[in-house]
Design a protein around this motif. Structure first.
Motif, PDB file in Angstrom:
ATOM      1  N   GLY A 157       0.779  -1.223   0.000  1.00 12.03           N
ATOM      2  CA  GLY A 157       0.000   0.000   0.000  1.00 12.03           C
ATOM      3  C   GLY A 157       0.812   1.275   0.000  1.00 12.03           C
ATOM      4  O   GLY A 157       0.263   2.363  -0.092  1.00 12.03           O
ATOM      5  N   LYS A 158       2.121   1.179   0.112  1.00 13.22           N
ATOM      6  CA  LYS A 158       2.982   2.367   0.126  1.00 13.22           C
ATOM      7  C   LYS A 158       3.470   2.693  -1.283  1.00 13.22           C
ATOM      8  O   LYS A 158       3.630   1.809  -2.109  1.00 13.22           O
ATOM      9  CB  LYS A 158       4.167   2.159   1.063  1.00 13.22           C
ATOM     10  N   ARG A 159       3.721   3.989  -1.524  1.00 15.34           N
ATOM     11  CA  ARG A 159       4.203   4.451  -2.826  1.00 15.34           C
ATOM     12  C   ARG A 159       5.715   4.618  -2.790  1.00 15.34           C
ATOM     13  O   ARG A 159       6.271   5.115  -1.810  1.00 15.34           O
ATOM     14  CB  ARG A 159       3.569   5.796  -3.178  1.00 15.34           C
ATOM     15  N   PHE A 160       6.364   4.222  -3.899  1.00 17.84           N
ATOM     16  CA  PHE A 160       7.807   4.324  -4.013  1.00 17.84           C
ATOM     17  C   PHE A 160       8.182   4.842  -5.396  1.00 17.84           C
ATOM     18  O   PHE A 160       7.460   4.609  -6.369  1.00 17.84           O
ATOM     19  CB  PHE A 160       8.456   2.946  -3.797  1.00 17.84           C
ATOM     20  N   PRO A 161       9.313   5.537  -5.503  1.00 21.75           N
ATOM     21  CA  PRO A 161       9.768   6.010  -6.814  1.00 21.75           C
ATOM     22  C   PRO A 161      10.211   4.847  -7.704  1.00 21.75           C
ATOM     23  O   PRO A 161      10.739   3.846  -7.227  1.00 21.75           O
ATOM     24  CB  PRO A 161      10.945   6.928  -6.496  1.00 21.75           C
ATOM     25  N   VAL A 162      10.000   5.016  -9.008  1.00 19.85           N
ATOM     26  CA  VAL A 162      10.341   3.990  -9.986  1.00 19.85           C
ATOM     27  C   VAL A 162      11.722   4.292 -10.561  1.00 19.85           C
ATOM     28  O   VAL A 162      11.992   5.411 -10.988  1.00 19.85           O
ATOM     29  CB  VAL A 162       9.293   3.948 -11.122  1.00 19.85           C
ATOM     30  N   GLU A 163      12.588   3.292 -10.570  1.00 23.34           N
ATOM     31  CA  GLU A 163      13.917   3.411 -11.176  1.00 23.34           C
ATOM     32  C   GLU A 163      13.837   3.104 -12.668  1.00 23.34           C
ATOM     33  O   GLU A 163      14.357   3.837 -13.485  1.00 23.34           O
ATOM     34  CB  GLU A 163      14.893   2.460 -10.489  1.00 23.34           C
ATOM     35  N   SER A 164      13.183   1.981 -13.013  1.00 25.58           N
ATOM     36  CA  SER A 164      13.079   1.594 -14.423  1.00 25.58           C
ATOM     37  C   SER A 164      11.904   0.646 -14.631  1.00 25.58           C
ATOM     38  O   SER A 164      11.422   0.013 -13.691  1.00 25.58           O
ATOM     39  CB  SER A 164      14.368   0.930 -14.905  1.00 25.58           C
ATOM     40  N   ILE A 165      11.481   0.570 -15.894  1.00 27.20           N
ATOM     41  CA  ILE A 165      10.422  -0.342 -16.299  1.00 27.20           C
ATOM     42  C   ILE A 165      10.914  -1.095 -17.524  1.00 27.20           C
ATOM     43  O   ILE A 165      11.397  -0.486 -18.480  1.00 27.20           O
ATOM     44  CB  ILE A 165       9.116   0.405 -16.643  1.00 27.20           C
ATOM     45  N   ALA A 166      10.802  -2.403 -17.488  1.00 27.63           N
ATOM     46  CA  ALA A 166      11.236  -3.236 -18.616  1.00 27.63           C
ATOM     47  C   ALA A 166      10.217  -3.149 -19.750  1.00 27.63           C
ATOM     48  O   ALA A 166       9.231  -2.431 -19.675  1.00 27.63           O
ATOM     49  CB  ALA A 166      11.413  -4.673 -18.170  1.00 27.63           C
ATOM     50  N   THR A 167      10.453  -3.908 -20.792  1.00 26.94           N
ATOM     51  CA  THR A 167       9.553  -3.964 -21.935  1.00 26.94           C
ATOM     52  C   THR A 167       8.153  -4.387 -21.478  1.00 26.94           C
ATOM     53  O   THR A 167       8.016  -5.377 -20.767  1.00 26.94           O
ATOM     54  CB  THR A 167      10.074  -4.977 -22.972  1.00 26.94           C
ATOM     55  N   PRO A 168       7.126  -3.636 -21.857  1.00 29.51           N
ATOM     56  CA  PRO A 168       5.755  -3.974 -21.438  1.00 29.51           C
ATOM     57  C   PRO A 168       5.371  -5.394 -21.851  1.00 29.51           C
ATOM     58  O   PRO A 168       5.496  -5.778 -22.998  1.00 29.51           O
ATOM     59  CB  PRO A 168       4.894  -2.944 -22.164  1.00 29.51           C
ATOM     60  N   ASP A 169       4.924  -6.163 -20.865  1.00 35.32           N
ATOM     61  CA  ASP A 169       4.541  -7.553 -21.069  1.00 35.32           C
ATOM     62  C   ASP A 169       3.694  -7.971 -19.874  1.00 35.32           C
ATOM     63  O   ASP A 169       3.533  -7.208 -18.927  1.00 35.32           O
ATOM     64  CB  ASP A 169       5.794  -8.419 -21.186  1.00 35.32           C
ATOM     65  N   ILE A 170       3.195  -9.183 -19.881  1.00 33.01           N
ATOM     66  CA  ILE A 170       2.363  -9.665 -18.778  1.00 33.01           C
ATOM     67  C   ILE A 170       3.157  -9.722 -17.476  1.00 33.01           C
ATOM     68  O   ILE A 170       2.645  -9.386 -16.422  1.00 33.01           O
ATOM     69  CB  ILE A 170       1.759 -11.041 -19.122  1.00 33.01           C
ATOM     70  N   LYS A 171       4.401 -10.145 -17.533  1.00 32.94           N
ATOM     71  CA  LYS A 171       5.257 -10.208 -16.346  1.00 32.94           C
ATOM     72  C   LYS A 171       6.325  -9.115 -16.387  1.00 32.94           C
ATOM     73  O   LYS A 171       7.486  -9.333 -16.064  1.00 32.94           O
ATOM     74  CB  LYS A 171       5.933 -11.581 -16.237  1.00 32.94           C
ATOM     75  N   CYS A 172       5.938  -7.928 -16.787  1.00 35.73           N
ATOM     76  CA  CYS A 172       6.853  -6.800 -16.922  1.00 35.73           C
ATOM     77  C   CYS A 172       7.547  -6.514 -15.587  1.00 35.73           C
ATOM     78  O   CYS A 172       6.909  -6.426 -14.540  1.00 35.73           O
ATOM     79  CB  CYS A 172       6.056  -5.583 -17.384  1.00 35.73           C
ATOM     80  N   ARG A 173       8.866  -6.331 -15.632  1.00 33.10           N
ATOM     81  CA  ARG A 173       9.653  -6.032 -14.441  1.00 33.10           C
ATOM     82  C   ARG A 173       9.656  -4.531 -14.206  1.00 33.10           C
ATOM     83  O   ARG A 173       9.899  -3.741 -15.114  1.00 33.10           O
ATOM     84  CB  ARG A 173      11.086  -6.524 -14.610  1.00 33.10           C
ATOM     85  N   VAL A 174       9.389  -4.142 -12.960  1.00 34.11           N
ATOM     86  CA  VAL A 174       9.444  -2.742 -12.553  1.00 34.11           C
ATOM     87  C   VAL A 174      10.387  -2.664 -11.365  1.00 34.11           C
ATOM     88  O   VAL A 174      10.215  -3.374 -10.380  1.00 34.11           O
ATOM     89  CB  VAL A 174       8.048  -2.217 -12.153  1.00 34.11           C
ATOM     90  N   THR A 175      11.400  -1.806 -11.465  1.00 34.05           N
ATOM     91  CA  THR A 175      12.374  -1.656 -10.394  1.00 34.05           C
ATOM     92  C   THR A 175      12.020  -0.422  -9.576  1.00 34.05           C
ATOM     93  O   THR A 175      11.929   0.679 -10.114  1.00 34.05           O
ATOM     94  CB  THR A 175      13.797  -1.514 -10.958  1.00 34.05           C
ATOM     95  N   LEU A 176      11.819  -0.626  -8.272  1.00 37.18           N
ATOM     96  CA  LEU A 176      11.482   0.463  -7.363  1.00 37.18           C
ATOM     97  C   LEU A 176      12.659   0.766  -6.451  1.00 37.18           C
ATOM     98  O   LEU A 176      13.467  -0.122  -6.156  1.00 37.18           O
ATOM     99  CB  LEU A 176      10.269   0.094  -6.511  1.00 37.18           C
ATOM    100  N   ILE A 177      12.720   2.005  -5.994  1.00 39.10           N
ATOM    101  CA  ILE A 177      13.748   2.413  -5.033  1.00 39.10           C
ATOM    102  C   ILE A 177      13.102   2.408  -3.651  1.00 39.10           C
ATOM    103  O   ILE A 177      12.245   3.241  -3.354  1.00 39.10           O
ATOM    104  CB  ILE A 177      14.288   3.810  -5.361  1.00 39.10           C
ATOM    105  N   ILE A 178      13.525   1.459  -2.821  1.00 36.31           N
ATOM    106  CA  ILE A 178      12.997   1.333  -1.463  1.00 36.31           C
ATOM    107  C   ILE A 178      14.157   1.460  -0.497  1.00 36.31           C
ATOM    108  O   ILE A 178      15.042   0.605  -0.471  1.00 36.31           O
ATOM    109  CB  ILE A 178      12.258  -0.014  -1.273  1.00 36.31           C
ATOM    110  N   ASP A 179      14.162   2.527   0.273  1.00 39.49           N
ATOM    111  CA  ASP A 179      15.242   2.810   1.229  1.00 39.49           C
ATOM    112  C   ASP A 179      16.608   2.751   0.547  1.00 39.49           C
ATOM    113  O   ASP A 179      17.540   2.102   1.043  1.00 39.49           O
ATOM    114  CB  ASP A 179      15.195   1.845   2.411  1.00 39.49           C
ATOM    115  N   SER A 180      16.742   3.395  -0.596  1.00 40.87           N
ATOM    116  CA  SER A 180      17.979   3.482  -1.380  1.00 40.87           C
ATOM    117  C   SER A 180      18.439   2.139  -1.946  1.00 40.87           C
ATOM    118  O   SER A 180      19.590   1.991  -2.329  1.00 40.87           O
ATOM    119  CB  SER A 180      19.110   4.093  -0.549  1.00 40.87           C
ATOM    120  N   ILE A 181      17.552   1.153  -1.977  1.00 40.07           N
ATOM    121  CA  ILE A 181      17.866  -0.163  -2.526  1.00 40.07           C
ATOM    122  C   ILE A 181      16.948  -0.401  -3.719  1.00 40.07           C
ATOM    123  O   ILE A 181      15.754  -0.113  -3.656  1.00 40.07           O
ATOM    124  CB  ILE A 181      17.649  -1.269  -1.468  1.00 40.07           C
ATOM    125  N   LEU A 182      17.495  -0.933  -4.812  1.00 33.56           N
ATOM    126  CA  LEU A 182      16.698  -1.247  -5.998  1.00 33.56           C
ATOM    127  C   LEU A 182      16.105  -2.649  -5.856  1.00 33.56           C
ATOM    128  O   LEU A 182      16.839  -3.620  -5.679  1.00 33.56           O
ATOM    129  CB  LEU A 182      17.557  -1.170  -7.252  1.00 33.56           C
TER     130      LEU A 182
END
Length: 66
Positions: free
Chosen positions: A32-57
């Motif tokens: 339920g918490k919001r985090f900044p997005v580092e990167s988003i992979a190619t759009p797909d059903i299992k698309c990878r999204v990298t978030l920055i949580i406490d300075s960790i990707l």
């Protein structure tokens, strides 16, 4: 696929993503918490999204985000 593209566009536009995790996830305590997005992979059903949580990707799938 249209819903996935809409979700990715919304995430790219805001630069933030809200977690929507299952109880079994090791990051469930961040659910339920919001985090900044580092990167988003190619759009797909299992698309990878990298978030920055406490300075960790950390990688999540598009299905684990709101």
């Amino acid at each position: 696929m249209k819903k996935i593209f809409q979700k990715i566009d919304r995430i790219r536009g805001s630069g933030m993503a809200t977690l929507n995790l299952d109880y079994s996830s090791p990051y469930y305590h961040l659910n339920g918490k919001r985090f900044p997005v580092e990167s988003i992979a190619t759009p797909d059903i299992k698309c990878r999204v990298t978030l920055i949580i406490d300075s960790i990707l950390i990688d999540f799938t598009i299905n684990e985000l709101l």
